[in-house]
Design an enzyme around this catalytic site. Structure first.
Site, PDB file in Angstrom:
ATOM      1  N   ASP A 479     -37.064  11.375  36.559  1.00 10.10           N
ATOM      2  CA  ASP A 479     -38.120  12.072  36.011  1.00 10.10           C
ATOM      3  C   ASP A 479     -38.011  13.569  36.344  1.00 10.10           C
ATOM      4  OD1 ASP A 479     -40.282  12.500  34.532  1.00 10.10           O
ATOM      5  OD2 ASP A 479     -41.562  10.607  35.295  1.00 10.10           O
ATOM      6  N   ASP A 548     -44.339   9.539  26.618  1.00  8.03           N
ATOM      7  CA  ASP A 548     -45.441   8.927  27.139  1.00  8.03           C
ATOM      8  C   ASP A 548     -46.485   8.291  26.434  1.00  8.03           C
ATOM      9  OD1 ASP A 548     -44.759   9.411  30.066  1.00  8.03           O
ATOM     10  OD2 ASP A 548     -45.696  11.240  30.270  1.00  8.03           O
TER      11      ASP A 548
HETATM   12  C1  GLA Z   1     -44.308  10.864  34.024  1.00 12.19           C
HETATM   13  C2  GLA Z   1     -43.250   9.819  33.304  1.00 12.19           C
HETATM   14  C3  GLA Z   1     -44.111   8.385  33.177  1.00 12.19           C
HETATM   15  C4  GLA Z   1     -44.688   8.230  34.620  1.00 12.19           C
HETATM   16  C5  GLA Z   1     -45.146   9.165  35.393  1.00 12.19           C
HETATM   17  C6  GLA Z   1     -45.232   9.084  36.736  1.00 12.19           C
HETATM   18  O1  GLA Z   1     -45.246  11.405  33.326  1.00 12.19           O
HETATM   19  O2  GLA Z   1     -43.299  10.317  31.790  1.00 12.19           O
HETATM   20  O3  GLA Z   1     -43.455   7.641  32.584  1.00 12.19           O
HETATM   21  O4  GLA Z   1     -43.127   7.978  35.371  1.00 12.19           O
HETATM   22  O5  GLA Z   1     -44.354  10.721  35.062  1.00 12.19           O
HETATM   23  O6  GLA Z   1     -45.964  10.214  37.611  1.00 12.19           O
END
Ligand code: GLA
Length: 743
Positions: A479, A548
């Site tokens: 990420d 997301d």
């Molecule tokens: C980001 C990712 C999510 C999740 C969060 C965790 O926003 O896109 O899918 O993994 O971080 O903090």
């Protein structure tokens, strides 16, 4: 496929069965663009510059007369401050502060195959005869700096890739202030511009509009590609549709700051360009040093936008993505993020895994919150060791328990970040990315770890390797959750103007190390969802978390926009709980499943909270998906109805290479009173093949399905009196077609 060179006219022609790209050397000096489009005969590839005296154009010194000017010359790689008043492709600043650059042709070389660009992601070939490369060497007229243009033509794709190299053969130190990867001039401006802008939670919206005089620029000054613009731009003829008409696309194989420009000048000529954004970039080249840009993929379609998408999908699938998972069916996963957020225990995770295994899920992904002392997003980034209080038996034991249930185990990392509240920050505050003498801004309350510093990136790499050597990990979600600001380095040996690119080189170095050291791991890229969903990352990680936003209706737009450039096998799409956490919408489990099943299916909710009925439905979804996932992930993708063109419905189709199998996805968004259904016309089938619909005894020929179409009957309903009955919002159908085998 061939690269022709005509010595008499000094002209070049790159051609395969689909495209031609032609340019030549005008006046023995200047590289002149002649043509990019559908394949044509190699007959008139010489320059046909229209000589004329145009007031207020200026004429290069060495060429006699007023009838030749760089600003009216269609150029291949325009220099700066030299009489071409349009956007340049490079800006150099010399020691004395001067900045005029005249590039003239010097020599060329035709190379078999495609040389890799060291340290950068790039498309590749693996067999002889798949591509040929033309290297054109230009020389700066007075300073003797060498600029090499690389053009690769692929045999089986309507694609040319371009990149640029500069070698400082002068006796000066120079600063590169701008060095683009590609620039193309068209002799008209009858174009629409198609782009994929977005934001967090609504990535890659398709926008299309006419172009007009001036410069339209898409870029990133955020250190990363970002959600805001995809590093993609396409020019289409105004009449181009999804399935007909010309398209000229550029897509950047890079994950850092980029620029894409389209400029229309006073003669209504169009210049299209792409490369590293010059905004935060300044690279010093001492004598003898060189710099190579990332590459741009230039794609042409004479059959509309959908064909361009298919060619990009296929190019990326075969010549960009690498490794063991390149063609492998992707596992159905469960991710605990929306199910638990930071609030989980080992017991909770194991109970979710238990339930997931029963449903047919194959991979359990433990998301954020397992490391340091991470209970919220204020701390611990950089401390990549297990959070003992949360997981007292450690990661290895947890992974083994999950694996004993028949699931694979995946883990979340965010390696390029550092929290102020972390051991790493307390030990190495000098590893925070920040311009010298600046105070760094926070994003999601975290700082960026300066990957341009070798020690910083090595430290994180070693921490990760320690875990990977000890814990049986099958999948990693990588990420990246903020944009960069105050870009620079606290290391005094690194110039701030070089940091955004050096950061990317550092990241690519770490990724290369990891994917070659742990080839069995399936890597998924993520940046607050799809904020770094670009061809650069795809070279290392075959999957991306698309967004997301897991709401099924929002996903229709997000997945349609993403399909413009990215292969379906790369698109993570999950079913989540309702009311949806991003938009608070309630949609049926069927629709959520039908949307997620058009990508790499996953679940992102607390499965232990589902009713028995829901579990049964999910089980059916998973078994249907497993039966068809090879087709979904690796078939040919068609957009039938786009949510950007039509408010109420979306439809996609995926057809197998042999055209013996297909899935058609149909989504009704909002219902209306008193409507009549219309036939939906399918795409991509074999006209003469007889297809069976949904394993029933209803059969149609491909030509019927594609030209006449059929009613998507389950959506049309009548009440007890035979009157049309509204069925409500958010409905969907997946229609399965399979070739009828006749003896
Ligand atoms: C980001 C990712 C999510 C999740 C969060 C965790 O926003 O896109 O899918 O993994 O971080 O903090």
């Amino acid at each position: 496929m061939k690269i022709f060179y005509n010595e008499k006219t000094q002209s070049f022609h790159l051609r395969n069965d689909f495209i031609s790209y032609q340019f030549s050397v005008a006046e023995g000096k200047y590289l002149t663009h002649n043509y990019w489009g559908k394949a044509v005969s190699d007959n008139h590839s010489a320059a046909d510059y229209r000589y004329a005296d145009r007031s207020f154009s200026v004429n290069p010194n060495s060429i006699k007369g007023r009838k030749f000017s760089l600003t009216t010359l269609p150029q291949e790689f325009p220099g700066d401050n030299n009489g071409d008043f349009r956007e340049s492709a490079l800006n150099l600043r010399y020691e004395d502060g001067s900045f005029s650059t005249h590039l003239v042709y010097d020599s060329h070389e035709i190379i078999k195959g495609k040389p890799a660009i060291n340290g950068l992601p790039n498309t590749y070939v693996s067999k002889d005869g798949e591509a040929e490369t033309l290297k054109i060497s230009l020389i700066e007229q007075t300073k003797k700096i060498e600029v090499n243009l690389f053009y690769t033509i692929f045999k089986d794709y309507p694609v040319i890739t371009r990149s640029t190299e500069i070698i400082n053969n002068s006796n000066l130190t120079i600063d590169i202030e701008k060095l683009l990867s590609a620039s193309v001039d068209f002799d008209h401006a009858h174009f629409d511009l198609v782009q994929l802008p977005g934001a967090w939670g609504r990535e890659r919206e398709i926008e299309r509009h006419g172009i007009s005089r001036g410069i339209h620029k898409l870029d990133s000054k955020r250190g990363t590609t970002s959600h805001t613009y995809q590093p993609f731009m396409a020019l289409t003829e105004p009449y181009t549709t999804e399935h007909s008409g010309d398209v000229y696309g550029m897509h950047f194989v890079y994950s850092g700051e980029f620029v894409a420009n389209v400029e229309v000048d006073e003669y209504r000529k169009t210049r299209l360009q792409m490369g590293i954004s010059p905004e935060h970039f300044s690279w010093r080249l001492d004598q003898g040093e060189s710099f190579h840009t990332p590459e741009v993929v230039m794609v042409y379609s004479d059959q509309g936008l959908n064909k361009m998408s298919q060619d990009l999908h296929s190019l990326y699938q075969h010549h960009l993505i690498r490794g063991e998972h390149q063609y492998r069916e992707r596992p159905v996963l469960i991710n605990n993020w929306e199910g638990t957020y930071f609030d989980f225990t080992e017991k909770k995770i194991l109970s979710m895994a238990d339930e997931a295994a029963k449903l047919g899920i194959e991979l359990f992904v433990l998301d954020d919150g397992w490391f340091g002392k991470r209970d919220n997003d204020f701390s611990s980034l950089g401390d990549w060791f297990v959070y003992q209080e949360k997981l007292p038996n450690g990661l290895k034991a947890l992974a083994e328990k999950i694996k004993s249930k028949g699931l694979k185990f995946g883990l979340w990392f965010e390696p390029e970040m550092i929290s102020e509240d972390s051991d790493l920050y307390r030990e190495h505050p000098e590893w925070v990315l920040k311009a010298k003498a600046s105070s760094p801004s926070r994003g999601r309350d975290q700082f960026v770890l300066d990957f341009s510093q070798k020690d910083a990136r090595r430290h994180v790499l070693n921490q990760m390797k320690k875990i990977l050597d000890e814990v049986p990990i099958d999948y990693i979600k990588w990420d990246y959750n903020r944009n960069m600001s105050e870009i620079g380095s606290q290391d005094s040996s690194i110039r701030d103007g070089e940091v955004s690119h050096r950061f990317m080189l550092g990241l690519y170095e770490v990724l290369e190390d990891l994917i070659t050291s742990y080839p069995a791991i399936l890597w998924e890229s993520c940046s607050g969802g799809g904020g770094r969903y670009d061809p650069g990352m795809l070279h290392y990680m075959p999957q991306t978390w698309t967004s997301d936003n897991t709401d099924a209706v929002s996903r229709l737009e997000i997945q349609t926009g993403t399909s413009m450039t990215m292969p379906i096998s790369s698109m993570g799409s999950h079913v989540s709980a309702v009311p949806n956490h991003q938009v608070n919408r309630i949609t049926s489990l069927k629709m959520r499943g039908d949307v997620a099943m058009a990508g790499n299916l996953g679940y992102e909710l607390d499965v232990t909270q589902m009713t028995d009925e829901e579990k049964a439905e999910v089980k059916d979804q998973i078994s249907f998906y497993k039966e068809h996932r090879k087709l979904v992930q690796y078939g040919t993708f068609y957009r039938i109805y786009s949510p950007f063109d039509e408010k109420d419905r979306t439809s996609w189709m995926i057809v197998s290479k042999e055209r013996d199998e297909a899935l058609m996805y149909y989504y009704k968004i909002l219902d209306r009173a008193n409507t009549l259904s219309e036939r939906v016309k399918f795409k991509g089938l074999d006209p003469e093949t007889l297809y069976q619909v949904n394993d029933s005894d209803v059969h149609y020929y491909g030509d019927e399905l594609m030209n006449k179409g059929i009613y998507i009957d389950p959506l049309a309903s009548v009440d007890g009196h035979g009157e049309p009955m509204p069925l409500g919002d958010f409905r969907s159908e997946i229609i399965k077609l399979s070739k009828v085998i006749t003896n």
